[in-house]
Design a protein around this motif. Structure first.
Motif, PDB file in Angstrom:
ATOM      1  N   ARG A 113       0.855  -1.157  -0.142  1.00  0.00           N
ATOM      2  CA  ARG A 113       0.015   0.005  -0.045  1.00  0.00           C
ATOM      3  C   ARG A 113       1.124   1.192   0.097  1.00  0.00           C
ATOM      4  O   ARG A 113       0.459   2.510  -0.163  1.00  0.00           O
ATOM      5  CB  ARG A 113      -0.930  -0.029   1.067  1.00  0.00           C
ATOM      6  N   ARG A 169       2.487   4.151  -1.517  1.00  0.00           N
ATOM      7  CA  ARG A 169       2.492   4.823  -2.772  1.00  0.00           C
ATOM      8  C   ARG A 169       3.741   5.500  -3.107  1.00  0.00           C
ATOM      9  O   ARG A 169       3.975   5.739  -4.214  1.00  0.00           O
ATOM     10  CB  ARG A 169       1.304   5.644  -2.907  1.00  0.00           C
ATOM     11  N   ARG A 170       4.826   5.425  -2.302  1.00  0.00           N
ATOM     12  CA  ARG A 170       6.132   5.984  -2.787  1.00  0.00           C
ATOM     13  C   ARG A 170       6.990   4.714  -3.088  1.00  0.00           C
ATOM     14  O   ARG A 170       8.086   5.254  -3.556  1.00  0.00           O
ATOM     15  CB  ARG A 170       6.813   6.561  -1.387  1.00  0.00           C
ATOM     16  N   THR A 203       7.513   1.203  -5.636  1.00  0.00           N
ATOM     17  CA  THR A 203       7.238   0.468  -6.679  1.00  0.00           C
ATOM     18  C   THR A 203       7.382  -0.848  -6.235  1.00  0.00           C
ATOM     19  O   THR A 203       8.705  -1.193  -6.311  1.00  0.00           O
ATOM     20  CB  THR A 203       7.872   1.044  -8.030  1.00  0.00           C
TER      21      THR A 203
END
Length: 176
Positions: free
Chosen positions: A138, A140-141, A143
């Protein structure tokens, strides 16, 4: 905790180290490569995390030297591991596993289960590893990457880039 400070996440240089705040419960909230960048100011680093309501945790470089370990021990830290990176050349590109960035909405469960299989050689850590993997997917910073060999998932990792700093974290490979 000052709300503005708690909200200020991301990578910074503090006290001669790279620090990251990604939330109080995040495993990414820690120092990285401690001991690689010269003189260390542990009180400044501790203040950075304390101001955000987070524990001060360190990822220590094996190149740090015994002096830093003495400083850490004197301040009440209990080092439990050193982080290192091993590299091996790819011999046969055709037979090599394929690496791809995933869409967490599509491949998130496969990524989580593969990460758990790679990290859970000790059954007593399964719940902890699952919690970390579910948190990581989760983020988001970061990949997330999935490695597949012959169409089967075999490894995972996450990559975060902030400015000119990159972090490859949580790499795991299924033992078999």
């Amino acid at each position: 905790v000052d709300a503005r400070q708690a909200a200020e996440g991301g990578w910074r240089e503090r006290g001669g180290a790279i620090v990251n705040f990604d939330g109080g419960a995040s495993p990414m909230t820690q120092t990285f490569g401690l001991g690689l960048h010269g003189e260390i100011d542990l009180p400044a680093i501790e203040e950075f995390f304390n101001a955000r309501g987070a524990d001060t945790l360190h990822e220590v470089s094996p190149h740090a030297g015994v002096e830093l370990f003495a400083q850490l021990t004197a301040r009440g830290y209990h080092p439990i591991e050193l982080s290192n990176v091993l590299v091996q050349p790819v011999r046969d590109a055709e037979a090599s596993p394929q690496v791809r960035a995933i869409d967490p909405a599509v491949d998130g469960e496969v990524w989580i289960e593969t990460a758990i299989a790679g990290w859970s050689t000790d059954p007593t850590t399964l719940n902890f590893i699952r919690d970390i993997a579910e948190l990581a997917i989760r983020n988001r910073r970061m990949t997330q990457y999935l490695v597949e060999h012959d169409g089967q998932p075999v490894a995972t990792a996450s990559l975060g880039i902030e400015g000119d700093v990159a972090l490859l974290a949580g790499a795991s490979t299924i033992p078999e």
